[in-house]
Design a protein around this motif. Sequence first.
Motif, PDB file in Angstrom:
ATOM      1  N   THR A  91      46.141 122.287  78.806  1.00 39.48           N
ATOM      2  CA  THR A  91      45.888 123.700  78.486  1.00 39.48           C
ATOM      3  C   THR A  91      44.525 124.109  79.022  1.00 39.48           C
ATOM      4  O   THR A  91      44.379 125.153  79.669  1.00 39.48           O
ATOM      5  CB  THR A  91      45.975 123.938  76.962  1.00 39.48           C
ATOM      6  N   HIS A  94      44.568 124.042  83.080  1.00 38.99           N
ATOM      7  CA  HIS A  94      45.307 125.160  83.666  1.00 38.99           C
ATOM      8  C   HIS A  94      44.592 126.485  83.413  1.00 38.99           C
ATOM      9  O   HIS A  94      44.594 127.370  84.270  1.00 38.99           O
ATOM     10  CB  HIS A  94      46.734 125.212  83.114  1.00 38.99           C
ATOM     11  N   THR A  95      43.979 126.629  82.252  1.00 41.40           N
ATOM     12  CA  THR A  95      43.223 127.849  81.958  1.00 41.40           C
ATOM     13  C   THR A  95      41.994 127.927  82.857  1.00 41.40           C
ATOM     14  O   THR A  95      41.605 129.013  83.307  1.00 41.40           O
ATOM     15  CB  THR A  95      42.842 127.897  80.464  1.00 41.40           C
ATOM     16  N   TRP A 178      53.129 129.076  88.097  1.00 44.04           N
ATOM     17  CA  TRP A 178      51.943 128.631  87.371  1.00 44.04           C
ATOM     18  C   TRP A 178      51.092 129.823  86.918  1.00 44.04           C
ATOM     19  O   TRP A 178      50.550 129.818  85.816  1.00 44.04           O
ATOM     20  CB  TRP A 178      51.099 127.645  88.190  1.00 44.04           C
ATOM     21  N   TRP A 182      49.992 130.588  83.061  1.00 41.17           N
ATOM     22  CA  TRP A 182      48.626 130.320  82.638  1.00 41.17           C
ATOM     23  C   TRP A 182      47.655 131.484  82.804  1.00 41.17           C
ATOM     24  O   TRP A 182      46.547 131.422  82.275  1.00 41.17           O
ATOM     25  CB  TRP A 182      48.087 129.091  83.374  1.00 41.17           C
TER      26      TRP A 182
END
Length: 192
Positions: A91, A94-95, A178, A182
């Motif tokens: 998390t 990807h953030t 993606w 995200w």
Amino acid sequence: MNATAGSSGSNTLSDGQKLPPGVVLDKDGKPCRTCTSAASWRAMLKQASSSGGIAAGAAAATSTTSIPPPPPPTQTDCPPDVEELGRSTWTFLHTLTATYPTTASTEKQTQMRSFLGLFSNLYPCWACAEDFRNWMADPSGKNEPRLSSRAEFGQWMCEAHNAVNRKLGKKEFDCRFWEERWRTGWKDGRCD
């Protein structure tokens, strides 16, 4: 960022006691709580309490003289297992890609390359960190971080995550999406 004992080392204690599948030994030869799923940890503790054989290794791993009962599955105030740590880490990563500049300056690329190097050396699950370092260092160069833009970095991170998913037998994510997952939210509005 997950790894299992079979991929990174032995699944037996120094005294020859066999550990349940998924238990990863730390570099000191004791079970690594951060590198082992809660389910595998509970299986090890259950095996130890029923056989008395792994008790010494499990007790040393938990730093107590007796084996505590496994926590209820919904308890959230315990140290993270490898799965919870992995989910939280993905998390975060990807953030991080979702907030990366559309076009990254040379300085930003250097900072991110440095971060990824430090991250892959300091990640709490040593086996996972080693796997990530090895993946990035693929001799063909195909896994070298691509950092010139958000789109490129996001695609690279998705590929890194899918490499771990494949290794763990999990479903791969379609990297075409993606950014929706995200950054922007799904086009069907479920994130609004």
